[in-house]
Design a protein around this motif. Structure first.
Motif, short mmCIF file in Angstrom:
data_model
loop_
_atom_site.label_atom_id
_atom_site.label_comp_id
_atom_site.label_asym_id
_atom_site.label_seq_id
_atom_site.Cartn_x
_atom_site.Cartn_y
_atom_site.Cartn_z
N UNK A 116 0.79 -1.05 0.00
CA UNK A 116 0.04 0.13 -0.11
C UNK A 116 1.00 1.34 -0.14
N UNK A 117 1.86 1.15 0.95
CA UNK A 117 2.93 2.45 0.82
C UNK A 117 3.76 2.29 -0.50
N UNK A 118 4.22 1.21 -0.66
CA UNK A 118 4.98 1.04 -1.90
C UNK A 118 4.78 -0.51 -2.56
N UNK A 119 4.07 -0.12 -3.93
CA UNK A 119 3.73 -1.37 -4.74
C UNK A 119 4.88 -1.55 -5.74
N UNK A 130 10.09 -0.54 -11.28
CA UNK A 130 9.84 0.69 -10.34
C UNK A 130 8.61 0.46 -9.40
N UNK A 131 8.26 1.63 -8.83
CA UNK A 131 7.20 1.57 -7.79
C UNK A 131 6.04 2.53 -7.89
N UNK A 132 4.95 2.07 -7.35
CA UNK A 132 3.89 3.10 -6.96
C UNK A 132 3.79 3.28 -5.46
N UNK A 133 3.78 4.55 -5.28
CA UNK A 133 3.87 4.89 -3.88
C UNK A 133 2.68 5.78 -3.35
N UNK A 135 -8.38 6.87 -0.91
CA UNK A 135 -7.74 7.57 -1.90
C UNK A 135 -6.43 6.84 -2.26
N UNK A 136 -5.71 6.26 -1.27
CA UNK A 136 -4.46 5.35 -1.42
C UNK A 136 -4.84 4.39 -2.52
N UNK A 137 -5.75 3.67 -2.15
CA UNK A 137 -6.43 2.60 -2.88
C UNK A 137 -6.42 2.98 -4.45
N UNK A 138 -6.95 4.01 -4.59
CA UNK A 138 -7.29 4.64 -5.97
C UNK A 138 -6.11 5.06 -6.80
N UNK A 139 -5.10 5.29 -5.88
CA UNK A 139 -3.89 5.56 -6.48
C UNK A 139 -2.92 4.54 -6.79
N UNK A 140 -3.23 3.33 -6.10
CA UNK A 140 -2.52 2.07 -6.37
C UNK A 140 -3.25 1.45 -7.71
N UNK A 156 -2.63 -4.11 3.41
CA UNK A 156 -1.98 -4.74 2.44
C UNK A 156 -2.93 -5.60 1.66
N UNK A 157 -3.65 -6.21 2.33
CA UNK A 157 -4.58 -7.10 1.80
C UNK A 157 -5.73 -6.35 0.70
N UNK A 158 -6.16 -5.16 1.35
CA UNK A 158 -7.02 -4.50 0.62
C UNK A 158 -6.27 -3.79 -0.68
N UNK A 159 -4.98 -3.37 -0.58
CA UNK A 159 -4.36 -3.11 -1.76
C UNK A 159 -4.15 -4.00 -2.79
#
Length: 164
Positions: free
Chosen positions: A10-13, A31-34, A43-48, A81-84
């Motif tokens: 969730x913080x770093x994918x 790379x990473x999605x942060x 909103x974090x889930x939407x970004x991921x 993290x499970x949600x992400x």
């Protein structure tokens, strides 16, 4: 075959895109999605989700490989993290991509040859197998490349790892 490897988070994918031809693999990108912890969780889930969609649109992978989650400490973190991981899977499903999952032990066994290998050993083998000048950074990107390599080496019997 182009493979998208994902190290869920969730913080770093972490993500890694490789092309496999027989026993040879080459890196296309990684790379990473942060996401920032100060952002509202939905909103974090939407970004991921949007980040995974963007990667899929950019590289057109044929298959996706994810690391299975393994937690033994913080339950609250595991749930987030499970949600992400769920939105990462949803993004792949919405793009009609087949999804395969591997345990950390399977990934280490495939990349290093030893299922209890240390993180540094896995990173060094990712560098060697993909003919890179240095170990990919951050660690999450190297982990995602390891997942993709694992899937690439499992292509002959991949259906046993397909997410059901």
């Amino acid at each position: 075959m182009i493979i998208l490897g994902i190290d869920p988070g969730i913080a770093i994918v972490g993500y890694g895109i490789i092309e496999c031809n027989g026993n040879h693999s080459k890196v296309i990108d990684y790379g990473c999605i942060t996401t920032d912890a100060d952002i509202f969780f939905p909103e974090r889930l939407k970004i991921v989700y949007n980040g995974v969609i963007d990667i899929i649109d950019r590289y057109n992978p044929e298959e996706v490989a994810l690391e299975e989650l393994f937690f033994n400490k913080n339950v609250k973190t595991a749930i987030k993290v499970g949600h992400a991981r769920g939105v990462e899977i949803l993004a792949c499903v919405n793009k009609n991509l087949p999804i395969y999952e591997y345990t950390p032990l399977q990934i280490k066994q495939s990349v290093v040859g030893y299922g209890r290998a240390e993180k540094r050993q896995v990173q060094e083998m990712v560098k060697i197998l993909l003919n890179l000048k240095e170990i990919p950074k951050p660690d999450d990107a190297a982990d995602a490349l390891a997942v993709a390599i694992c899937h690439g080496s499992s292509l002959n019997f991949k259906e046993s790892f397909r997410m059901k």
